[in-house]
Every structure is written in C-alpha cells, then in structure tokens.
Design a protein around this motif. Structure first.
Motif, mmCIF file in Angstrom:
data_model
loop_
_atom_site.group_PDB
_atom_site.id
_atom_site.type_symbol
_atom_site.label_atom_id
_atom_site.label_comp_id
_atom_site.label_asym_id
_atom_site.label_seq_id
_atom_site.Cartn_x
_atom_site.Cartn_y
_atom_site.Cartn_z
ATOM 1 N N GLU C 299 0.732 -1.171 0.081
ATOM 2 C CA GLU C 299 -0.152 0.085 0.045
ATOM 3 C C GLU C 299 0.871 1.257 0.204
ATOM 4 O OE1 GLU C 299 -3.310 -0.085 -0.436
ATOM 5 O OE2 GLU C 299 -3.317 -2.188 -0.279
ATOM 6 N N PRO C 300 0.507 2.423 -0.716
ATOM 7 C CA PRO C 300 1.018 3.484 -0.601
ATOM 8 C C PRO C 300 1.413 4.099 0.647
ATOM 9 C CG PRO C 300 -0.814 3.665 -1.993
ATOM 10 C CD PRO C 300 -1.042 2.513 -1.377
ATOM 11 N N ARG C 301 2.813 4.748 1.052
ATOM 12 C CA ARG C 301 3.149 5.389 2.487
ATOM 13 C C ARG C 301 3.047 4.292 3.476
ATOM 14 N NH1 ARG C 301 0.548 9.055 -0.542
ATOM 15 N NH2 ARG C 301 -1.235 8.800 0.903
ATOM 16 N N PHE C 302 3.158 3.221 3.436
ATOM 17 C CA PHE C 302 3.022 2.397 4.479
ATOM 18 C C PHE C 302 4.112 2.615 5.553
ATOM 19 C CE2 PHE C 302 6.203 -0.925 4.526
ATOM 20 C CZ PHE C 302 6.737 -0.847 3.036
ATOM 21 N N TRP C 303 5.076 3.411 5.458
ATOM 22 C CA TRP C 303 5.813 3.548 6.238
ATOM 23 C C TRP C 303 5.633 4.743 7.312
ATOM 24 C CZ3 TRP C 303 9.913 0.151 6.966
ATOM 25 C CH2 TRP C 303 10.123 -0.570 5.752
ATOM 26 N N ASP C 304 4.587 5.314 6.471
ATOM 27 C CA ASP C 304 4.306 6.733 7.559
ATOM 28 C C ASP C 304 2.931 6.590 7.855
ATOM 29 O OD1 ASP C 304 5.900 9.001 5.011
ATOM 30 O OD2 ASP C 304 6.573 7.926 6.866
ATOM 31 N N ARG C 305 2.670 5.321 8.481
ATOM 32 C CA ARG C 305 1.165 5.272 8.880
ATOM 33 C C ARG C 305 1.135 5.251 10.412
ATOM 34 N NH1 ARG C 305 -0.844 2.893 4.177
ATOM 35 N NH2 ARG C 305 -1.650 4.841 3.739
ATOM 36 N N GLY C 306 2.085 5.707 10.979
ATOM 37 C CA GLY C 306 1.800 5.838 12.300
ATOM 38 C C GLY C 306 2.851 4.576 13.290
ATOM 39 N N GLY C 307 3.493 3.718 12.258
ATOM 40 C CA GLY C 307 4.210 2.585 12.916
ATOM 41 C C GLY C 307 3.555 1.074 12.628
ATOM 42 N N LEU C 308 4.225 0.335 12.395
ATOM 43 C CA LEU C 308 4.146 -0.938 11.986
ATOM 44 C C LEU C 308 3.431 -1.621 12.821
ATOM 45 C CD1 LEU C 308 7.454 -2.085 10.253
ATOM 46 C CD2 LEU C 308 5.400 -1.099 9.192
ATOM 47 N N TYR C 309 3.494 -1.196 14.292
ATOM 48 C CA TYR C 309 2.877 -1.909 15.506
ATOM 49 C C TYR C 309 1.896 -1.225 16.040
ATOM 50 C CZ TYR C 309 6.976 -4.814 14.761
ATOM 51 O OH TYR C 309 8.171 -5.509 14.233
ATOM 52 N N LYS C 310 1.357 -0.172 15.328
ATOM 53 C CA LYS C 310 0.228 0.631 15.898
ATOM 54 C C LYS C 310 -0.964 0.107 15.031
ATOM 55 C CE LYS C 310 0.300 5.024 17.712
ATOM 56 N NZ LYS C 310 -0.923 5.128 17.989
ATOM 57 N N ALA C 311 -1.856 -0.464 16.192
ATOM 58 C CA ALA C 311 -3.051 -1.067 15.568
ATOM 59 C C ALA C 311 -4.038 -0.156 14.807
ATOM 60 C CB ALA C 311 -3.883 -1.733 16.908
ATOM 61 N N LEU C 312 -4.580 -0.648 13.915
ATOM 62 C CA LEU C 312 -5.542 0.008 12.759
ATOM 63 C C LEU C 312 -6.517 0.990 13.788
ATOM 64 C CD1 LEU C 312 -6.165 -2.123 10.135
ATOM 65 C CD2 LEU C 312 -5.418 0.139 9.881
ATOM 66 N N PRO C 313 -7.191 0.587 14.667
ATOM 67 C CA PRO C 313 -8.138 1.439 15.357
ATOM 68 C C PRO C 313 -7.476 2.605 16.352
ATOM 69 C CG PRO C 313 -8.286 -0.806 16.144
ATOM 70 C CD PRO C 313 -7.145 -0.909 15.338
ATOM 71 N N THR C 314 -6.175 2.409 16.355
ATOM 72 C CA THR C 314 -5.508 3.614 17.095
ATOM 73 C C THR C 314 -5.277 4.936 16.310
ATOM 74 O OG1 THR C 314 -3.155 2.623 16.667
ATOM 75 C CG2 THR C 314 -4.464 1.916 18.672
#
Lengths: 436, 219, 354
Positions: C299-314
């Motif tokens: 997916e685009p910009r997956f590095w800048d999504r708040g962190g690989l271990y940050k769960a989706l609802p957060t």
C-alpha cells in the motif's frame, strides 16, 4: 378570597403600566440574567428534550396539549440564559445562534407560566436529568413581573398586598376580623400583643372563606397554654410576592412577619395551613436573613404533628376511611409527607391513599396563583376532573387536605363539577376532635 | 488509503482537541457561576449535602414507580441504546485497543459477533427513538436542529461501525475511515449540544438532590 | 538472441517439454483467475509469440524485487519467465557492465522501438535536479524519460516504483517519487509489495505477452488478480478475529495459539495483496503465519502510517500532546466565560437597583 367564576376561554395576555416594548424586554432580561447562578445554569444546560416532564404535568395530562410540556414552559428563559450567561454566550450572540427575545414572545409566554403552571414540581420528580423545572418557572416569573407582564388578577392582588400587607384584607381590619371570629366560635384570639412566644399567621383562606380555621388554631394554642398572638405588623404568611414573581414584595412580606416576631420577642412563627407560605418563609426567607433566621418557622401540619407526638394534645379517633390530598408546597417541595400522615393516623382514620399520592400526588390545580387567575379557570376545571376521579376511586368517606388554597380550589372545582364531596382541613379535624 | 490516514491522523487529533477544549470550557464556564444557594436551616436529620446529591444521581437512574407506566417507552428504549452503546464501545476489541492507546487502560473484550448483535439492536433502538421524536407531539414541539444533529452523529458511528464490520458498501479501508470520521464528527459536536448530558447529568441531578435532601424530601 | 524464433520452438530446443509448457500456461491462467479456456489460448499465443524485449531499470531500490522474482525452488515455474523474455538490460542479472551495458540498452531500444517493455524497480529521486541517483552519469529521471519514450508498456515493480516506498517516507530527503508521477501517456501497471510476490510479477508479464494487453487493474493500477482482495479476506486466522481472540504481545499465550495479530498492528484488513492465499517461498508461509502482523507493504506510504505495530483502530497523531493543551485552553476559556457572565449578572443587578 374567591374571584367570581366567569370562565374565559381566550388565552390572551395582560400588561401592567404604560411602557415601551423595549423597556419591558430589557427589564425581563436583566431579571432573568440575575437568576443564573450555577444551579439554574446547570439545569438550563441539561435538558435533553426527552419529554418525560409532560407525562407528569397535570395540565398536559388533562388536556393532551403539547404546549403545556414543562420543559417548553422554560424556552424563553433558556434562550435568555444561552444568550447572556452561558459559557458560549459571546459566540451565541456574535453568530446569532439563539434569537433575542421579543416582547410578543414574552406576552405569549405569560399564559404558559402563569395559567398552566402551579409550580407544583411534579415535573421535577420525573426529570431524568434532575432539572427542578418548577423552581425555574418561579425564577422566570421574577422577570415577567419586572416586565409588567403578569396576569392582571395577580397584579391586582399584588397591589393590594403592597397596600394592605395581604391581598385578602387590610392590616387595620385584622383586630375586627379576629374579634368577630372569636365571638362566633367562643374562643379567645389575642391580637397585637406586645410580647408573645409564638407569632401566629394566616393566609387569605383563613381570612376570608374559612375563618373558622383561626378559631381552630386558637383553640389548640390555648389548650397547650403558650403565650401567642396574631399581629397587624405581620399576619398574612401566604406571600403573594412569592407566587407572582415580585421579589420586592416577597421580601417585604417576609420581613413583615419575621421582624414582627422579633419585635414581640417571639421565637416561633406558626404558619397557617398554606403551601406557598411554607416555601416563602421556611426556605426562602434565608435570602434576606442568612442561615440563622432569628426565629423558627413551623407549618401548622408540623405543629400538629409535634404536639401529638409530644402528647401535648390528644385527639379522639374517628373511625372513618379517609384519603388525603398532599399539598405540593409542603409535601413534595417541603418535606412534610410523613408529618401529615402521622396526624391522620392519630385521628384514627383508615387512610386509603390516592393512586398518586405523597411525593407524586397530583396538584390541586390551583397553586402558584392559578386559582386566582380567573383566565385559567377552564384549564383548572379540566385538571380537577383527574383529582375527582382519583378521590372517588378510593371510595374513602372523608377527603382531607392541609392547605387552605388547595381546599378552596378543590371546593370550587367540586361546585363546578356538581360533586358533593366535602374537602376537610387537617387543622379543623384536630381542633374539632380534641380529647380532654 | 488517504482518507483512512486523514481519519486516523489529523481528523482524530482535531476532534480530540475540540472535544477536550469544548467540554472543559462548557463545564468550567458553568460551574464557576455564582452559588446562589439556599441558606435556610436544613430539616432535622437531613443528610450531608454530598450524600443528598449522590442519592439523587443514583435514584434518578430509574423513574419513580408512579411514573414508570407513562414513561415506559422513553425509559426502556433509552436504556437499550445507552447500554448497547456502552457494550459496543467498551466491549469490542478494536475499541479497547483505541482506549488503551489513549489512556493505557485495557480489559478483556467480548466476542466480536456478540458485539455486532448488540450493535444491531442499538441501531434499531436509535431509529425507534428518532421515529418517536418525529411523531410524538410533545417531542416534535421540543425538538430542533440540535436534537436531530445529536441523533445523527450518535447513530452514524453505530451504522458505520456495523457496515465496516460486515464489510458492506465499500472497501474496508473506506468503511473504517468513515467510521473513524464519524467518531471525529461526534466528538467535535459533543461539547455544543445535548450530548453534554453525559457529563452534566451528575451535576444537574446532584444540585436538585442537594436542594431536596436539605428539605427532607427523597428525590 | 534472435527474436525471430517463435517461443514454442525456442523452448522445445532448450529442453522445455510441451507438457511443462502447457502446465506453466494453465498455472498462470489459474493464478490470474482467468477462465479455463484462457489457459489454452494463453499456451497457443505464447507458443507463437516472439521473445519479448524487456528493459529493467533499477533506480532507488534494494534489489529485493529482483531477488523475489529470482527465488528458485527447483524447478520453479516462475523462473520460466526468463525463458519467455529477453532481459536486455538488468543491473543485477546482466553479464556485461559499464558502458557496454548502456549500449546494450540503447541498442534494444532502437531494435524494438515501440515494442519493448520497461520494468522499473526503485523510486525516482527528483530533488536537486535528480542528483541523488545517477547511472553512467545520467540521472534516473533522465534515464527513465529517455527509456520509456518508445516503450510499449511500463511496469512499476515493488512499492518503491509503484508508490515511492521507503525513500519516499518522511522526510523524503531525495524527493523520491513513484514512476506514475513521471510517466504519462503509456500503459502503466503497478505491482507493489516490499518485495512484490513473484507470482504477481510473473503472472502479469505472461498476461501481457499472451494477450497483448494488461490484466484488469484497480484504481491504483494494480492487477486485480493479485491485488483484488485484502490479506484479511483470506487470512487463516480470521476466525480468531471474529471471535475476538487476539494476541496481546509477541510470543504470549495467545500468540502461541495462533490468535489474530490485529492488536499487534496487523494491517491485513487494509492491505491488498495475495500473500494470504498464495503465500511466499513456494507456498510455505507468510508473515502472519510466522507470527508477525502484515505491515501493509503493498500500500502507498505504509512507512508513514503511524508505525508498523500501531493497531488500526488507534490514532496516529499527537493526541497525547493535544489533550492537556486542549484541557488547559478549555479551562481558561471557561474561566473567562464565567467571569463575563458574572459581570453581566452584576451589571444587571446594579441596573435593577437604580
């Protein structure tokens, strides 16, 4: 005081004085603003428009008209709050989020808060947000009075009370009235003693229709051997200012009885069987005197309860079934539910409670000035039907209450409905059945 | 994905800001108004003011016996959607993760299917409430744009949450973004309408509780 | 390599049996969810096709895309792709180097003008005039422009080429951009993934070779056959998600039981790729099966999504900083509002007193 019964079916509005519309609105707004301390503000903020209050209000229940919803009766007051004092008030004004009150809105509002509200507080008992709607109506009336927009009948009584110290009768007539009553019932009634322990007060009911009550009180007081008197300086505790929203008159009348008591060295003021008298003196006198009132305020019902409990008087039991109308201002809003029932028990009655009794009893329909507001008569008659039905449903032989205004309202209602049930007074029953 | 990133990032940030700012503003602005208190002597045996306040807060959770019949729909339906909202908000694992991220608190979650069922019931109750508000004469008279907006912004999170879970109507990331944005909208509106009753109820009931316990009346 | 010999013949000469060839065609067809008849068509077209010239440009990349495609499990069907194409330029796999390599590229561009396919892996830096990556003295931007001018189609392979990938992540010092930002007016296919699945790369190429046009693409120009469903849709741990059974930390009791990794940051629900169904390394496993949540690498910009271990609802923002500031601000406004209100009360009182 019983106004002539000429039912009016048009809900108009009355005005007092010649003033500009703007002047009236400004006066109302200034007064409204002053009411909004933290409690009133919390209540203004908290309404969730659930509509439950309508289901508790006898005016709505009796007529089915949505406009009698208690929360709706506070709309203009709420708008004043949101515009002037609420936390977002500057934004509300800047963006016109709540419209300024107009004089025609205040005029239309008169009917809602004077004709169709007795300040009985039943709505307060049902509100899930705990909003004391009745109290807020009372506070809103202050502004309506200042704007000169109260029902003319009440304004008339207001003027009379300002002149006479009572809407019922001039102070100077008191000695004559008491002398007459004393002679008629063969009971001494002291008047204007310079010194006494208890200052006894009355209300329009006792001074007009039911003067026997004065003799009944006298009989009991004489029996227990206290030094007591009535006094021209302060004799009507009903406090029409409290009803009308005339704070200045309310203060004057309150001071009249308390200062007179102090003057004669009385430590206790005995209130008549009257609801609003209790509200005004017991709970609101502190506005002007602070927590430590110089005297003790006691309602007739409390007084009878204490005397019986202390065995200073005894009553002969009456083996009848009875039902009791709880006066709103002394029971729901005053805390004397249990006291009244102890007296009834002492009288030997088998008490059959009304379907709605105690803290949730229905108002007689005449409180808060409604019985004096001739314009509201048709509405009052509709409400009375509910009371009548509930009384009949108990099948009780006797129908008792302990407020003179309730009694008059119920009697007027009975007359209109051709109902032959007599409304009796707790005081009268005790006095007539004193055991030796 | 851009919508989801916006929802999880700037949208939630802004919403939290407005929510916290607005709620504090409104509460402080009201609670700091003058105390025009009843200074009369209390009835003998009256409980301390705080006790009176707490009693009213608890007792007003349920109508008095005499009023149950006439307030039946309001009472039952409101409890259904309030409890439903609570079960969904605090029982769904994803929500607990959200709360944990904010406050560091967490607790065991409920099975997701159960929460879904409760969500459906909650939605039904909310719709029933709207129908009632639109058809009952008293409620029609009392209600204005603010009431309907509060309803809408409370219902949208439930609806979008159900749609996202069932993956109906769009791709999952769109549905999740819509759900988070609907929460943001809810939070932004919260301090300004009647949703504030969530905080105010305690103070409002408490004030009346104090007044009446002072007089010896059990409200 | 002559390109005049049909592929079918050429493959037979190399010892690839007709059976193996048909097996390859039907495998590719089913991979791409094409109807059964397509397998036969695919085999037929491929047999008669000429070897396709492919120029593979490697820009700001890690070579993982090539590694993925070149993974070999003897014998790998994916490997066959190298028999079907003529890889005329590829830094890692080509024999020549230096100036000779650049000449080979230009020669292929001339010989197959309008017919060659350009595959790009790695993002293209644009900051500082494109100075951050240059090959043979030519910036990537220039080389890309020059090479795609007469290409038949462009395939951006890997998340870097498709969406910018790691170099494009905050703060993006090289001004990295995806290929799609620089290539206009040419058929473009994105095959993202970090790295992309080898089946996706091979399958797309085979489709192009067989049918002469790209497979059906989604809005991000990704082949629907491989990017049409999310990892979540095909994840074998889905039942745990439904039942609300989540691992709370790596290697806890739940993790050991194979519970869902949603709370550990798995981006499966919002990641479109074929990992959960086709799996990696010849179908052995994929990240979730190995106990790590999907990082959403296609997916685009997956590095800048708040962190690989940050769960989706957060949330991904600065809420923890925002909240105390908002509370202080709100309190201040509340105090001010109350002061104003008290002022109005006092003013009203004094006006009434007059």
């Amino acid at each position: 005081m019983s106004p002539a019964v000429t039912p009016s079916t048009t809900a108009g509005f009355d005005r007092q004085g010649e003033r500009t519309d703007d002047d009236r609105v400004d006066a109302a707004m200034r007064s409204f603003v002053r009411e909004f301390g933290v409690t009133a503000a919390l209540h203004m903020e908290s309404c969730v428009h659930c509509g439950m209050c309508a289901e508790a209000c006898h005016f709505h229940v009796a007529t089915g008209q949505a406009k009698y919803t208690p929360a709706y009766k506070l709309e203009p007051f709420r708008r004043a709050y949101l515009r002037e004092v609420g936390p977002f008030a500057p934004l509300v004004r800047a963006f016109g989020l709540v419209k300024k009150l107009r004089v025609d809105e205040l005029q239309q509002w008169q009917e809602l808060i004077y004709d169709s509200c007795t300040m009985c507080g039943r709505c307060t008992m049902v509100c899930p947000m705990g909003i004391d709607i009745a109290e807020l109506v009372k506070e809103a009336r202050h502004g309506m009075f200042k704007a000169g927009l109260i029902p003319e009948r009440l304004a008339l009584m207001d003027r009379a009370a300002q002149e006479w110290g009572s809407p019922a009768t001039p102070a100077e007539d008191l000695p004559d009235i008491l002398a007459e009553v004393s002679e008629e019932h063969g009971v001494p009634i002291p008047c204007d003693l310079p010194q006494a322990d208890i200052l006894v007060t009355a209300a329009p009911a006792e001074l007009g229709d039911h003067t026997k009550a004065l003799a009944d009180a006298a009989k009991i007081l004489n029996r227990i051997g206290v030094k007591w008197t009535m006094h021209q300086g302060g004799f009507d505790a009903s406090n029409i200012g409290f009803n009308n929203g005339d704070l200045q008159l309310q203060e004057r009348l309150t001071r009249a009885i308390i200062d007179t008591a102090v003057k004669i060295g009385a430590k206790t003021i005995l209130l008549p069987e009257c609801g609003h008298a209790y509200g005004a003196a017991r709970w609101e006198a502190a506005k002007w005197y602070g927590q430590a009132l110089p005297v003790r305020i006691i309602h007739m019902t409390e007084f009878l309860d204490e005397l019986i409990a202390e065995q200073r008087i005894r009553v002969k039991p009456i083996a009848d079934t009875a039902t009791f109308h709880d006066p709103c201002q002394i029971v729901r809003r005053g805390g004397l539910e249990a006291a009244a029932r102890r007296v009834l028990a002492a009288l030997g009655f088998e008490l059959i409670e009304l379907q709605d009794h105690g803290l949730t009893g229905y108002c007689c329909g005449g409180g808060g000035g409604v019985v004096s507001n001739q314009r509201a008569t048709p509405l009052r008659h509709k409400v009375f039907e509910m009371k009548k039905a509930q009384v009949e449903a108990t099948g009780a032989q006797r129908f008792v209450t302990s407020c003179g205004q309730c009694r008059i309202t119920l009697e007027m209602g009975a007359k209109h409905a051709h109902w032959d049930k007599k409304t009796e007074s707790l005081l009268e029953l005790v006095a007539d059945n004193l055991a030796d | 994905m851009e919508l989801l990133d916006f929802a999880r990032g700037p949208a939630l940030d802004f919403a939290m800001l407005v929510f916290v700012l607005g709620v504090t503003w409104r509460l402080v602005g009201v609670l700091l108004l003058p105390r025009l208190r009843d200074r009369s002597a209390p009835r003998e045996g009256a409980p301390p003011r705080l006790v009176g306040a707490l009693r009213a807060i608890v007792r007003r959770m349920w109508p008095r016996k005499e009023f149950i019949q006439v307030t039946l729909f309001s009472t039952i339906n409101s409890y259904v959607f309030h409890l439903g909202l609570a079960i969904v908000v605090f029982g769904l694992a994803a929500h607990i993760v959200f709360i944990h991220d904010l406050f560091g608190l967490s607790w065991p979650s409920l099975p997701s299917d159960l929460v879904f069922g409760v969500g459906v019931i909650t939605l039904a109750a909310l719709v029933a409430a709207l129908v009632r508000r639109l058809t009952h004469p008293v409620l029609r008279l009392l209600s204005g744009p603010s009431d309907y907006l509060s309803w809408l912004l409370t219902t949208l999170p439930v609806l979008t949450g159900l749609l996202a879970t069932a993956q109906i109507g769009a791709r999952y990331e769109t549905l999740l973004a819509a759900h988070i944005l609907s929460i943001a909208a809810f939070l932004i509106w919260f301090p300004f309408g009647k949703l504030m009753h969530a905080f105010l109820f305690a103070f409002s009931r408490g004030a009346t509780g104090m007044r009446f316990s002072h007089r010896g009346v059990k409200v | 390599m002559t390109d005049s010999q049909p592929l079918g013949e050429m493959l037979r000469e190399r010892g690839v049996s007709r059976r193996a060839f048909l097996k390859y065609a039907s495998y590719m067809a089913s991979l791409m969810a094409l109807p059964p008849a397509a397998a036969a068509t695919m085999a037929q077209s491929l047999a008669q096709a000429r070897r396709q010239s492919v120029i593979w440009l490697s820009f700001q990349e890690c070579t993982g895309c090539t590694e993925s495609l070149a993974r070999s499990f003897s014998p790998s069907l994916e490997e066959m792709i190298f028999d079907l194409i003529s890889l005329d330029y590829h830094h890692t796999l080509q024999a020549v180097s230096g100036e000779a390599a650049e000449q080979a590229r230009r020669q292929a561009m001339r010989d197959h003008k309008g017919k060659y396919i350009v595959i790009v892996d790695g993002s293209v830096p644009t900051a500082g005039g494109g100075v951050y990556s240059a090959i043979a003295g030519q910036s990537n931007v220039a080389m890309l422009a020059e090479t795609v001018e007469h290409a038949a189609a462009v395939i951006a392979v890997g998340t870097c080429a498709a969406f910018g990938g790691l170099p494009e992540a905050d703060p993006n010092p090289t001004g990295a951009v995806p290929v799609s930002k620089l290539v206009m007016g040419k058929p473009l296919i994105n095959i993202p993934g970090c790295p992309p699945m080898p089946q996706a790369m091979a399958g797309t190429l085979v489709h192009l070779l067989s049918f002469g046009k790209p497979p059906e693409l989604d809005a991000l120009l990704r082949p629907l056959a491989f990017f049409g469903e999310t990892i979540h849709d095909r994840c074998y741990r889905r039942q745990f998600y439904k039942r609300g059974l989540f691992a709370k930390s790596f290697d806890d009791a739940g993790a050991r039981k194979g519970w869902c990794l949603y709370e550990l940051g798995c981006k499966g629900p919002v990641t479109y790729n074929a990992c959960a169904s086709l799996k990696w390394n010849g179908g052995v496993s994929f990240p979730i099966q190995s106990g790590h949540g999907c990082i959403g690498c296609s997916e685009p910009r997956f590095w800048d999504r708040g962190g690989l271990y940050k769960a989706l609802p957060t949330g991904t923002g600065e809420r923890r900083r925002v909240v105390p500031i908002a509370a202080a601000g709100g309190a201040a406004l509340g105090v001010a509002a109350a002061a104003l209100a008290r002022g109005r009360l006092a003013a009203a009182a004094s006006k009434e007193a007059k």
